[in-house]
Design a protein around this motif. Structure first.
Motif, short mmCIF file in Angstrom:
data_model
loop_
_atom_site.label_atom_id
_atom_site.label_comp_id
_atom_site.label_asym_id
_atom_site.label_seq_id
_atom_site.Cartn_x
_atom_site.Cartn_y
_atom_site.Cartn_z
N PHE A 199 0.86 -1.19 0.00
CA PHE A 199 0.00 0.00 0.00
C PHE A 199 0.89 1.23 0.00
O PHE A 199 2.09 1.14 0.22
N ASN A 200 0.30 2.38 -0.22
CA ASN A 200 1.04 3.62 -0.38
C ASN A 200 0.92 4.47 0.89
O ASN A 200 -0.09 5.14 1.12
N ILE A 201 1.96 4.42 1.70
CA ILE A 201 1.91 5.13 2.98
C ILE A 201 1.88 6.64 2.79
O ILE A 201 1.26 7.37 3.57
N ILE A 249 4.12 -5.05 4.70
CA ILE A 249 4.61 -3.71 5.05
C ILE A 249 6.11 -3.80 5.29
O ILE A 249 6.61 -4.78 5.84
N THR A 250 6.84 -2.77 4.86
CA THR A 250 8.27 -2.73 5.13
C THR A 250 8.51 -2.15 6.52
O THR A 250 7.63 -1.50 7.10
N GLN A 251 9.70 -2.37 7.04
CA GLN A 251 10.03 -1.84 8.36
C GLN A 251 9.92 -0.33 8.36
O GLN A 251 9.39 0.27 9.29
N GLU A 252 10.41 0.28 7.30
CA GLU A 252 10.38 1.74 7.22
C GLU A 252 8.94 2.26 7.22
O GLU A 252 8.58 3.18 7.97
N ASP A 253 8.10 1.63 6.41
CA ASP A 253 6.69 2.05 6.36
C ASP A 253 5.99 1.80 7.69
O ASP A 253 5.11 2.56 8.10
N LYS A 254 6.38 0.71 8.32
CA LYS A 254 5.77 0.39 9.61
C LYS A 254 6.07 1.49 10.62
O LYS A 254 5.19 1.92 11.36
N ASN A 255 7.31 1.97 10.61
CA ASN A 255 7.68 3.05 11.53
C ASN A 255 6.87 4.31 11.23
O ASN A 255 6.39 4.99 12.14
N ILE A 256 6.75 4.60 9.94
CA ILE A 256 5.99 5.78 9.56
C ILE A 256 4.52 5.64 9.97
O ILE A 256 3.92 6.55 10.53
#
Length: 489
Positions: A363-365, A406-413
């Motif tokens: 998905f597009n964060i 979800i990527t780790q980076e997106d998860k943090n965001i």
RNA sequence: GGUCUCGUGGCCGAGUGGCUAGGCUGAGCUCUGCAAAAGCUCCUACAGCAGUUCGAAUCUGCUCGAGACCUCCA
């Protein structure tokens, strides 16, 4: 605010306007607070919850906000016709209490209620009685500038003179001529020069409890001067945002603007924000209509219009589902829907931290983030923002089910985004005390087990259950109609 | 009486000229020992009438209905 412009609907211009503070990053905001002569009801609370969102969002955007919200503990007459007793004084005599005792009781109640709703305290909460001198000074200046006149100890604002030089009805959009012709004949008040003239200072009759010395004799301040005096004192003669309920537009805020201009030659605020009313069966909730509930009644469900109680956060969520400028209609069904939605949102919040991460996000964060900010930047459109929050809820649940990644980076965001919106901006929080009706179900279950034990003559078990419950504060009673319990606090 | 606002599906409630609101509820499916949760799909809309427009829930007019303010009120 994600590089987008914040737009605010300005009652003064009837348009959405880009928000530009006079002295960024500082923002001055004044909101008309409660009159503390009785408990705040749910409709009052809606306004303060709405402005809490404004306050929180401005803070989130990095502004340094001075939020001033007054406590009206003096003034405010019963009505125009009865230039006599002010509300605080009247109630005090009725109950044989000191006026300040009334004020204290309802101020404390107000604070408690708003705390339950998790609203942030304002930066300054000035009281009318604490600013009598400022109000007298302002009245003196208005007289000196030619817009006020004294008649037998009472000072009036000369609306007709003012309206020849300034657009008196700009905020309300009323036609001045019609106002002059259609104002109800209120009788007994013939000494005023103009029908629209309002009091800045009111002469106290002997039976008045609350009064102060002034250049015009013993008296008390008029209905509108306190807000002008206190906003000027703490935010300056010109500041950014002034807010309040819509019902304040035609009289209170209109007169406030007139007073400020007459005194400082400047309109007080650049942006006027007004919140709409909470309705019950389509009618405004108000004390006089008798259709209001107190927050306490709402939380406990102890009111004829309520099927059961609803928690403060459920109610806050319910309020956020509507835009602040729309009326919001109260109903049990709507509250129950809000409760479920709120629980669903909070359940998703608990899941975020434990989401498994992958190499790609499905998905597009950025889109999600931008959608949420766009909603709030469009005149604090909380229902739209909430809709996008539920987009995020679906994503969170899907990732949790392994249907999306979800990527780790997106998860943090995502985690920060959700925390910012749900907790910091919307001011929602976990509740673990929404359980009173769940306890009922739990107790039913326990009683079934215990009754079965009793039926089997297993009294050791049944008595053990009773003793254990007693030790943790539940007293159970075996009656003819079944078992009941009471809970000790 | 005057002024103004509003009328969205079973409920609440966004949206203002063409593109999914969202939450809750109902039905079905997936998953599941059962249930719950979660996901997917679907159902019932733009008060009525007329007009403008290639096209209107969205603009205009009228009708009906509701509310607010005019008096303290968030």
């Amino acid at each position: 605010m994600q590089n987008q412009e914040l737009k605010i609907y300005n009652t003064l211009t009837k348009k959405n306007e880009k928000f530009e503070p006079l002295h960024a990053p500082f923002v001055g905001m004044y909101v008309c607070g409660p009159t503390v002569y009785s408990n705040a009801h749910l409709g009052n609370c809606r306004t303060f919850v709405s402005f809490d969102i404004v306050f929180r969002y401005l803070l989130h955007c990095g502004y340094k906000v001075r939020y001033v919200r007054n406590i009206t503990d003096a003034g405010h007459l019963e009505n125009d016709a009865d230039v006599g007793e002010d509300k605080i004084g009247k109630k005090a005599k009725l109950e044989q209490l000191e006026p300040m005792e009334i004020v204290q009781r309802y101020t404390v109640d107000f604070h408690n209620v708003l705390q339950l709703f998790n609203t942030l305290p304002p930066s300054i909460e000035p009281t009318a009685t604490g600013h009598i001198i400022e109000q007298i000074e302002m009245t003196k200046t208005i007289i000196k500038n030619g817009y006020g006149y004294e008649l037998d100890g009472t000072v009036y604002f000369d609306v007709e003179k003012f309206s020849k030089e300034y657009p008196y009805t700009q905020l309300s959009g009323r036609n001045l001529e019609e106002l002059l012709n259609n104002t109800r004949d209120l009788g007994g008040q013939n000494e005023k020069k103009g029908r629209l003239d309002f009091a800045l200072w009111i002469k106290a009759k002997p039976e008045h409890i609350m009064h102060w010395p002034s250049p015009w004799g013993e008296g008390f301040p008029g209905w509108h001067i306190e807000c002008s005096a206190m906003s000027s004192k703490y935010l300056g003669s010109e500041f950014d945002i002034h807010g309040g309920g819509m019902d304040l537009i035609p009289t209170h805020h209109t007169n406030e603007i007139a007073q400020n201009i007459a005194c400082h030659h400047k309109a007080p605020a650049r942006y006027w924000i007004h919140t709409n009313m909470l309705t019950v069966n389509g009618q405004k909730m108000s004390k006089s209509l008798g259709n209001s509930f107190l927050p306490h009644e709402l939380f406990t469900g102890n009111h004829s219009l309520l099927e059961r109680g609803y928690s403060p956060m459920t109610v806050r969520f319910f309020m956020l589902q509507a835009h602040y400028r729309s009326t919001l209609d109260f109903s049990n069904e709507a509250l129950q829907a809000a409760e479920k939605g709120f629980v669903r949102l909070m359940n998703a919040m608990k899941l975020i931290g434990d989401l498994k991460t992958s190499n790609v996000s499905t998905f597009n964060i950025q889109q999600l983030t931008s959608n949420m900010y766009a909603a709030l930047n469009d005149d604090f459109n909380t229902p739209i923002a909430l809709a996008h929050l539920f987009d995020a809820v679906r994503i969170i649940n899907s990732v949790n089910d392994g249907k999306e990644t979800i990527t780790q980076e997106d998860k943090n965001i995502l985690q920060k985004l959700m925390n910012d919106f749900v907790f910091d901006i919307f001011g929602l929080k976990e509740e673990n005390t929404q359980n009173s009706n769940k306890i009922d179900g739990l107790m039913e279950l326990i009683f079934d087990i215990r009754n079965q034990a009793k039926a089997n003559k297993d009294f050791r078990t049944s008595d053990g259950i009773r003793d254990s419950l007693k030790s943790i504060g539940f007293e159970i009673k075996d009656g003819k109609e079944g078992t009941s319990y009471t809970m000790n606090n």
